[in-house]
Enzyme design. Structure first.
Site, PDB file in Angstrom:
ATOM      1  N   ARG A   1      19.895  -1.648 -12.798  1.00 43.72           N
ATOM      2  CA  ARG A   1      20.074  -2.771 -13.729  1.00 43.72           C
ATOM      3  C   ARG A   1      19.089  -3.907 -13.440  1.00 43.72           C
ATOM      4  O   ARG A   1      18.504  -4.494 -14.348  1.00 43.72           O
ATOM      5  CB  ARG A   1      21.494  -3.318 -13.620  1.00 43.72           C
ATOM      6  CG  ARG A   1      22.575  -2.462 -14.205  1.00 43.72           C
ATOM      7  CD  ARG A   1      23.946  -3.075 -13.905  1.00 43.72           C
ATOM      8  NE  ARG A   1      25.035  -2.353 -14.538  1.00 43.72           N
ATOM      9  CZ  ARG A   1      26.328  -2.680 -14.399  1.00 43.72           C
ATOM     10  NH1 ARG A   1      26.659  -3.723 -13.637  1.00 43.72           N
ATOM     11  NH2 ARG A   1      27.256  -1.993 -15.015  1.00 43.72           N
TER      12      ARG A   1
ATOM     13  N   THR B   1      23.591  -0.937  -9.702  1.00 44.36           N
ATOM     14  CA  THR B   1      23.131  -2.325  -9.580  1.00 44.36           C
ATOM     15  C   THR B   1      21.625  -2.401  -9.447  1.00 44.36           C
ATOM     16  O   THR B   1      20.972  -3.246 -10.061  1.00 44.36           O
ATOM     17  CB  THR B   1      23.750  -2.995  -8.335  1.00 44.36           C
ATOM     18  OG1 THR B   1      25.123  -2.676  -8.271  1.00 44.36           O
ATOM     19  CG2 THR B   1      23.566  -4.489  -8.372  1.00 44.36           C
TER      20      THR B   1
ATOM     21  N   ASN C   1       1.231   0.140   5.826  1.00 40.86           N
ATOM     22  CA  ASN C   1       1.656  -0.525   4.593  1.00 40.86           C
ATOM     23  C   ASN C   1       2.341  -1.816   5.006  1.00 40.86           C
ATOM     24  O   ASN C   1       3.361  -1.776   5.694  1.00 40.86           O
ATOM     25  CB  ASN C   1       2.629   0.360   3.808  1.00 40.86           C
ATOM     26  CG  ASN C   1       3.295  -0.392   2.663  1.00 40.86           C
ATOM     27  OD1 ASN C   1       2.705  -1.272   2.064  1.00 40.86           O
ATOM     28  ND2 ASN C   1       4.530  -0.028   2.363  1.00 40.86           N
ATOM     29  N   GLY C   2       1.790  -2.961   4.608  1.00 40.85           N
ATOM     30  CA  GLY C   2       2.464  -4.207   4.932  1.00 40.85           C
ATOM     31  C   GLY C   2       1.520  -5.333   5.285  1.00 40.85           C
ATOM     32  O   GLY C   2       0.315  -5.271   5.031  1.00 40.85           O
TER      33      GLY C   2
ATOM     34  N   CYS D   1       0.855  -1.187   0.000  1.00 45.40           N
ATOM     35  CA  CYS D   1       0.000   0.000   0.000  1.00 45.40           C
ATOM     36  C   CYS D   1       0.893   1.240   0.000  1.00 45.40           C
ATOM     37  O   CYS D   1       2.119   1.154   0.083  1.00 45.40           O
ATOM     38  CB  CYS D   1      -0.894   0.013   1.230  1.00 45.40           C
ATOM     39  SG  CYS D   1      -1.952  -1.455   1.383  1.00 45.40           S
TER      40      CYS D   1
ATOM     41  N   LEU E   1      -3.761  -1.485  -1.471  1.00 44.05           N
ATOM     42  CA  LEU E   1      -3.719  -2.691  -2.286  1.00 44.05           C
ATOM     43  C   LEU E   1      -4.310  -3.799  -1.432  1.00 44.05           C
ATOM     44  O   LEU E   1      -3.716  -4.205  -0.431  1.00 44.05           O
ATOM     45  CB  LEU E   1      -2.285  -3.034  -2.697  1.00 44.05           C
ATOM     46  CG  LEU E   1      -2.130  -4.303  -3.539  1.00 44.05           C
ATOM     47  CD1 LEU E   1      -2.756  -4.124  -4.920  1.00 44.05           C
ATOM     48  CD2 LEU E   1      -0.653  -4.674  -3.685  1.00 44.05           C
TER      49      LEU E   1
END
Length: 563
Positions: A319, A316, A75-76, A2, A51
């Site tokens: 990528r 990194t 959130n979680g 979320c 979400l």
């Protein structure tokens, strides 16, 4: 995942300020496309973009205690919420949301309840009775959180930097394993495991204990009311996540809703190592497998959007984030909202190829501790924001609190890479799942050499990025990089390109300071570069930079091109 935004102690509590909070919260809508919520109390605002994974019908946020004096935006996922509800039997719950326990735990225990939570989380809680507030982030920093300060004396919290960077004079990445308390005046650490001090552990290696701890970590993450799958690269970590999930999914509650056949997903350039090995693992496990493809040009075209979403200029991370970002979009189009992924194993077990050069078990262990502590700036950030960009939640069983404690208590002598004893990187993990009677995976997959995600999707991906950067960044631009970017100065054209894109979206000094710097070889910390004098001559974060270790090292690649 979320999106949360909280602004506390504003001078302005007008309708215009409310409209501004709503506008900023919408910048997080990609994280939570299912519902938007806002609670206002005087000069305090708690916003949420949801979400829906658990209890989609009634778990909208913000969430409250019985009389709505305690408000929380989260959130979680709290995996042990059912056990915690039993401890809170005198409380009345409004929803079936796993996150609602946070409001009631605060009522019952005050600020000292964070360590009771088993899960990944970032939250802000407002006690309207005295207008005090707390904010906290999970132990490792699986979920993102930023902390900022406005010129009007307000305190801001947001899941992503883009929701507060315009309105805060200064902001930082909220440190993992910490709580911010308005009553006690700042941050303090709530997560204090034995490994955090970096003292060398001495517990003997027991493969059964390690295996059971990981199986338990996977099983608890099957808590979902929506379709899910596993990100499968064909390497050891994702293959173990898929194998264990596949073994236990039939007995989970999720199987009753969505069936017991596991869905797995892999992305790569056509002909890439990951696609080949992932299909082999999927065939062995009998999963419903989806091969997703991208081209180098499609990846390059997505760079600007990727950097905007992941909020970093680390080479990194960018990528590896780009293929994950593209894969997440395709996964979302199939109706999947949650995936399990294999992040964290390399940090815990010393799986990166540069660990071959660790001079002794003490330095090996200290480096794993440093790597875990920095995960929120790298792989956790990538896994969370690349998937959340398309409204998908990524769960990472290797970063389970209990599993980390088990794995990090092992005498690091057992983790050392010892070719003379037949021990390659992550041998303790491989050996724990090397079951002759009831195999989890084929032997050659179980003992496959480490590939970093950005390498495994196809070696030409990184080569293509470097070529693109060479076309965009001149020698003169790089020569003057230390004047243009005096902080964390880019040393390659690829790094310079990413920095220019980042600065366009996030121009403030505070934004660039949220990104770590320093030399790195094959994902090492700056300290570990000292392990091999040759590495300082080739400071590239790709796994192939571990010269003399990786089977496809740059030297070999160069020989092949001239042959």
């Amino acid at each position: 995942m979320c999106g949360i935004l909280a602004v506390l102690g504003c001078v302005d509590n007008s309708q215009a300020k409310r409209a501004r909070i709503i506008e900023l919260s919408r910048r997080l809508k990609h994280r939570g496309p299912d519902w938007s919520g806002l609670h206002c109390h005087g000069d305090c605002y708690l916003a949420h973009q949801r979400l829906a994974i658990v209890d989609p019908t009634s778990g909208d946020q913000p969430l409250y205690n019985e009389d709505k004096t305690v408000v929380v935006t989260v959130n979680g996922e709290i995996y042990n919420h059912k056990e915690l509800r039993q401890k809170l039997s005198s409380h009345q719950f409004r929803t079936g949301s796993d996150c609602e326990v946070i409001a009631h735990l605060y009522e019952e225990y005050g600020e000292e309840f964070i360590d009771m939570l088993d899960g990944m989380f970032s939250f802000v809680l407002l006690d309207t009775r005295d207008k005090s507030f707390i904010a906290a982030r999970d132990a490792i920093g699986i979920t993102p959180l930023y902390l900022g300060w406005g010129l009007d004396g307000s305190t801001w919290f947001a899941s992503e930097m883009k929701a507060l960077s315009d309105d805060c004079e200064r902001f930082i990445s909220f440190p993992p394993g910490h709580i911010y308390s308005s009553k006690q005046g700042g941050l303090r650490r709530w997560y204090n495991p034995p490994w955090f001090t970096e003292q060398i552990p001495s517990t003997p290696y027991d493969p059964q204990i390690l295996r059971q701890a990981f199986e338990k970590a996977v099983l608890k993450r099957l808590m979902t009311d929506v379709p899910f799958g596993v990100l499968l690269s064909g390497g050891l970590d994702s293959s173990l996540v898929a194998a264990v999930t596949n073994r236990f999914v039939a007995q989970s509650a999720a199987a009753q809703q969505w069936g017991s056949q596991l869905h797995t997903f892999c992305i790569g350039l056509k002909g890439s190592p990951d696609l080949k090995f992932a299909k082999e693992v999927a065939d062995y496990l009998g999963t419903r497998h989806y091969e997703l493809y991208f081209t180098v040009q499609e990846g390059i075209d997505a760079l600007e959007e990727v950097i905007y979403h992941i909020e970093t200029y680390d080479v990194t991370t960018i990528r590896a984030s780009t293929p994950m970002f593209l894969m997440s979009r395709k996964i979302k189009s199939m109706g999947v909202k949650m995936v399990l992924s294999g992040e964290g194993s390399d940090e815990i077990f010393g799986g990166y190829l540069y660990f071959h050069k660790a001079p002794n078990k003490e330095e090996f262990h200290e480096e794993t501790c440093r790597k875990i502590k920095a995960l929120h700036l790298y792989d956790c950030l990538r896994a969370n924001k690349s998937t959340s960009a398309w409204g998908i939640e990524a769960r990472v069983p290797f970063l389970d609190k209990e599993f980390i404690n088990t794995a990090m208590s092992i005498d690091p002598e057992w983790k050392m890479i010892r070719p003379d004893l037949g021990r390659i990187e992550k041998w303790v993990l491989r050996n724990a799942f090397d079951d002759e009677t009831n195999p989890y995976l084929p032997k050659h997959i179980l003992y496959r050499q480490k590939e970093q995600f950005s390498d495994g999707v196809g070696y030409s991906w990184i080569d293509g990025l470097k070529e693109h950067a060479n076309q965009q960044v001149t020698d003169g631009m790089l020569l003057h990089a230390n004047y243009v970017y005096p902080e964390n100065t880019p040393t390659t054209k690829e790094a310079y390109l990413y920095r220019t894109i980042f600065e366009k979206h996030f121009p403030k000094n505070a934004a660039r300071s949220t990104v770590p710097g320093g030399p790195s070889v094959a994902c090492s910390t700056a300290k570990a570069v000292e392990w091999d004098a040759e590495w300082s001559k080739n400071p590239d974060p790709s796994g192939r930079a571990a010269l003399g270790v990786h089977a496809a090292a740059y030297e070999a690649a160069a020989d092949a091109k001239t042959a």
